[in-house]
Design a protein around this motif. Structure first.
Motif, PDB file in Angstrom:
ATOM      1  N   ALA A 269       0.812  -1.216   0.000  1.00 34.20           N
ATOM      2  CA  ALA A 269       0.000   0.000   0.000  1.00 34.20           C
ATOM      3  C   ALA A 269       0.847   1.269   0.000  1.00 34.20           C
ATOM      4  CB  ALA A 269      -0.940  -0.010   1.204  1.00 34.20           C
ATOM      5  N   ALA A 270       1.918   1.262   0.748  1.00 38.31           N
ATOM      6  CA  ALA A 270       2.749   2.466   0.859  1.00 38.31           C
ATOM      7  C   ALA A 270       3.513   2.771  -0.429  1.00 38.31           C
ATOM      8  CB  ALA A 270       3.743   2.303   2.008  1.00 38.31           C
ATOM      9  N   TYR A 271       3.509   1.829  -1.368  1.00 39.56           N
ATOM     10  CA  TYR A 271       4.281   1.983  -2.609  1.00 39.56           C
ATOM     11  C   TYR A 271       3.379   2.142  -3.832  1.00 39.56           C
ATOM     12  CZ  TYR A 271       7.684   0.180   0.672  1.00 39.56           C
ATOM     13  OH  TYR A 271       8.466  -0.009   1.781  1.00 39.56           O
ATOM     14  N   LYS A 272       2.143   2.551  -3.582  1.00 45.35           N
ATOM     15  CA  LYS A 272       1.173   2.708  -4.662  1.00 45.35           C
ATOM     16  C   LYS A 272       1.684   3.648  -5.744  1.00 45.35           C
ATOM     17  CE  LYS A 272      -3.605   4.123  -5.553  1.00 45.35           C
ATOM     18  NZ  LYS A 272      -4.875   4.621  -4.935  1.00 45.35           N
TER      19      LYS A 272
ATOM     20  N   PHE B 109       4.348   2.131  -7.951  1.00 51.94           N
ATOM     21  CA  PHE B 109       3.816   1.194  -8.943  1.00 51.94           C
ATOM     22  C   PHE B 109       3.130   1.923 -10.094  1.00 51.94           C
ATOM     23  CE2 PHE B 109       3.429  -2.091  -5.329  1.00 51.94           C
ATOM     24  CZ  PHE B 109       4.757  -2.451  -5.491  1.00 51.94           C
ATOM     25  N   VAL B 110       2.502   3.056  -9.791  1.00 47.54           N
ATOM     26  CA  VAL B 110       1.906   3.879 -10.847  1.00 47.54           C
ATOM     27  C   VAL B 110       3.016   4.386 -11.771  1.00 47.54           C
ATOM     28  CG1 VAL B 110       0.733   6.060 -11.338  1.00 47.54           C
ATOM     29  CG2 VAL B 110      -0.120   4.568  -9.518  1.00 47.54           C
ATOM     30  N   GLN B 111       4.120   4.824 -11.196  1.00 50.25           N
ATOM     31  CA  GLN B 111       5.262   5.294 -11.981  1.00 50.25           C
ATOM     32  C   GLN B 111       5.821   4.183 -12.860  1.00 50.25           C
ATOM     33  OE1 GLN B 111       8.398   6.977  -9.565  1.00 50.25           O
ATOM     34  NE2 GLN B 111       9.860   7.085 -11.265  1.00 50.25           N
ATOM     35  N   LEU B 112       5.900   2.979 -12.313  1.00 50.97           N
ATOM     36  CA  LEU B 112       6.402   1.838 -13.084  1.00 50.97           C
ATOM     37  C   LEU B 112       5.470   1.486 -14.230  1.00 50.97           C
ATOM     38  CD1 LEU B 112       7.626  -0.344 -10.094  1.00 50.97           C
ATOM     39  CD2 LEU B 112       9.068   0.421 -11.977  1.00 50.97           C
TER      40      LEU B 112
END
Length: 217
Positions: free
Chosen positions: A162-165, A168-171
């Motif tokens: 969750a903290a890396y949402k 992941f959008v950037q990826l």
């Protein structure tokens, strides 16, 4: 005479190493002491005494979990792809950990997370790092305390991603769905907890690296 090759191929005691140095190399007393200290550490790591360090020996000596990142680490250390680490590789790699600056640490993190060695880090590779970070925390004193059934804090399952949402959008938006080195430093700043496994490995190796670093200067 190749002193490092000699030390890697047979089991020598430190006194014998000192004799080899005296007769074959022009080293001052300080350099000789550093090389002997490095060899003693190598010999201690080489648990079965065969003159080379296997994966299990390296992991046990430095208290590293044999997970996907350890496999990647060992492949980086084993520069000739032999499947084990000889004395030359041992000295050069440990020395590099001690001599590297902040930029070197970031480069090490990038290479370690780049599990398939293709020059970029994918979402799957970042997820592997997140999972390793969670497992590492669970082995800490605080992690074990939270896992205790008598601990009052909420134990409901949480989404570890969750903290890396935003990451992941950037990826997902990137052309190759991965991050290259140019964008990696920014991610290190934005998500410091992500690199807990990297920092743990770095600190474990750097702790023993001073004599090797002196030899590499």
């Amino acid at each position: 005479m190749n002193v490092m090759g000699c030390c890697a191929s047979v089991a020598l005691d430190p006194k014998h190493v000192s004799q080899i140095l005296a007769s074959n190399l022009k080293l001052d007393a300080s350099a000789e002491r550093d090389l002997i200290k490095s060899y003693r550490l190598f010999k201690k790591t080489d648990a079965n005494g065969d003159g080379r360090i296997e994966k299990s020996e390296f992991a046990n000596a430095f208290k590293l979990e044999q997970d996907v990142f350890f496999e990647r680490l060992f492949s980086l250390i084993d520069t000739d792809g032999s499947g084990y680490v000889d004395f030359r590789e041992f000295v050069i790699v440990l020395g590099a950990f001690q001599l590297s600056n902040a930029i070197g640490r970031v480069r090490f993190a990038f290479r370690l997370l780049d599990l398939d060695d293709n020059g970029s880090i994918s979402k799957a590779e970042f997820k592997a790092c997140i999972e390793a970070s969670v497992k590492l925390f669970r082995r800490t004193k605080e992690g074990k305390k939270r896992a205790n059934k008598n601990d009052w804090r909420d134990k409901a399952p949480r989404d570890v991603y969750a903290a890396y949402k935003n990451l992941f959008v950037q990826l997902d938006a990137a052309r190759s769905h991965s991050i290259d080195y140019e964008d990696f430093a920014d991610i290190c700043v934005r998500y410091p907890k992500l690199f807990t496994p990297v920092n743990y490995i770095w600190n474990r190796l750097r702790r023993y690296a001073v004599p090797c670093a002196e030899l590499c200067k």
